[in-house]
Design a protein around this motif. Sequence first.
Motif, short mmCIF file in Angstrom:
data_model
loop_
_atom_site.label_atom_id
_atom_site.label_comp_id
_atom_site.label_asym_id
_atom_site.label_seq_id
_atom_site.Cartn_x
_atom_site.Cartn_y
_atom_site.Cartn_z
N CYS B 23 0.85 -1.19 0.00
CA CYS B 23 0.00 0.00 0.00
C CYS B 23 0.88 1.24 0.00
O CYS B 23 1.76 1.37 0.85
N ASN B 24 0.63 2.13 -0.93
CA ASN B 24 1.27 3.43 -0.94
C ASN B 24 0.21 4.52 -0.90
O ASN B 24 -0.88 4.34 -1.45
N TYR B 25 0.53 5.63 -0.29
CA TYR B 25 -0.43 6.70 -0.17
C TYR B 25 0.20 8.03 -0.59
O TYR B 25 1.42 8.16 -0.66
N SER B 26 -0.66 8.96 -0.86
CA SER B 26 -0.22 10.31 -1.19
C SER B 26 -1.09 11.30 -0.44
O SER B 26 -2.32 11.19 -0.45
N SER B 27 -0.44 12.25 0.25
CA SER B 27 -1.18 13.27 0.97
C SER B 27 -0.26 14.45 1.23
O SER B 27 0.93 14.27 1.42
N SER B 28 -0.83 15.64 1.26
CA SER B 28 -0.05 16.84 1.52
C SER B 28 0.08 17.12 3.02
O SER B 28 0.81 18.03 3.41
N SER B 54 5.27 3.99 17.42
CA SER B 54 6.02 2.94 16.75
C SER B 54 5.52 2.70 15.34
O SER B 54 4.31 2.60 15.11
N THR B 55 6.44 2.59 14.42
CA THR B 55 6.04 2.43 13.02
C THR B 55 5.61 1.01 12.69
O THR B 55 5.03 0.77 11.64
N LYS B 69 7.42 6.52 6.42
CA LYS B 69 7.05 7.88 6.01
C LYS B 69 7.82 8.33 4.77
O LYS B 69 7.26 8.96 3.87
N SER B 70 9.10 7.97 4.69
CA SER B 70 9.90 8.42 3.55
C SER B 70 9.43 7.79 2.24
O SER B 70 9.50 8.42 1.18
#
Lengths: 114, 117
Positions: B23-28, B54-55, B69-70
């Motif tokens: 899963c990849n996401y995009s958000s500002s 914790s990630t 996050k990166s």
Amino acid sequence: DAMVIQNPRYQVTQFGKPVTLSCSQTLNHNVMYWYQQKSSQAPKLLFHYYDKDFNNEADTPDNFQSRRPNTSFCFLDIRSPGLGDAAMYLCATSRAILMGSEQYFGPGTRLTVT
Amino acid sequence: AQSVTQLDSQVPVFEEAPVELRCNYSSSVSVYLFWYVQYPNQGLQLLLKYLSGSTLVKGINGFEAEFNKSQTSFHLRKPSVHISDTAEYFCAVSEVAGGTSYGKLTFGQGTILTVHP
């Protein structure tokens, strides 16, 4: 057990004949959502209620309306169903719209339009 | 606006094998991340969620997910799957704050996991 209940589970209606889908919850959550999920697609939010405040998504057709007479119940009205409205309709609730609150889903109502 | 991409529409695996659903996401803005499971003709059930901290997040039924996050990813993993894990899995995001979309879930297109004996 506290839960989200949808009735009926399966609904068949005729083209153009108004239909109402029902959702009730025993969780006492203040937010209720209606999603449309077409075959092999992601759920798409139609609208939600935060208490009595109604929030419509910009791309939700006018053919879809909703009522929330009290905290426990929410209805989805389709005024003139078309063949393209055949889908699974999911009701969900959450305690609050803040802080990433989990949404609790009902089992869905599968709508067939003939 | 936020968006979610699930990179695999179908993932077939054999029982007891490990699995990863991507899963990849995009958000500002910052987001909350969720994985839901949907069994045939049923509603969605929450597997796990990432809000902060914790990630690596552990969920029900032995599933876990890691927030990166990166790479703006939130992949779902299970070290050993069972036949009963056969279902459709949805990744979803919710923006942390701001505007009329506050709290709104945006779902990915779903990944159908099929576990073969």
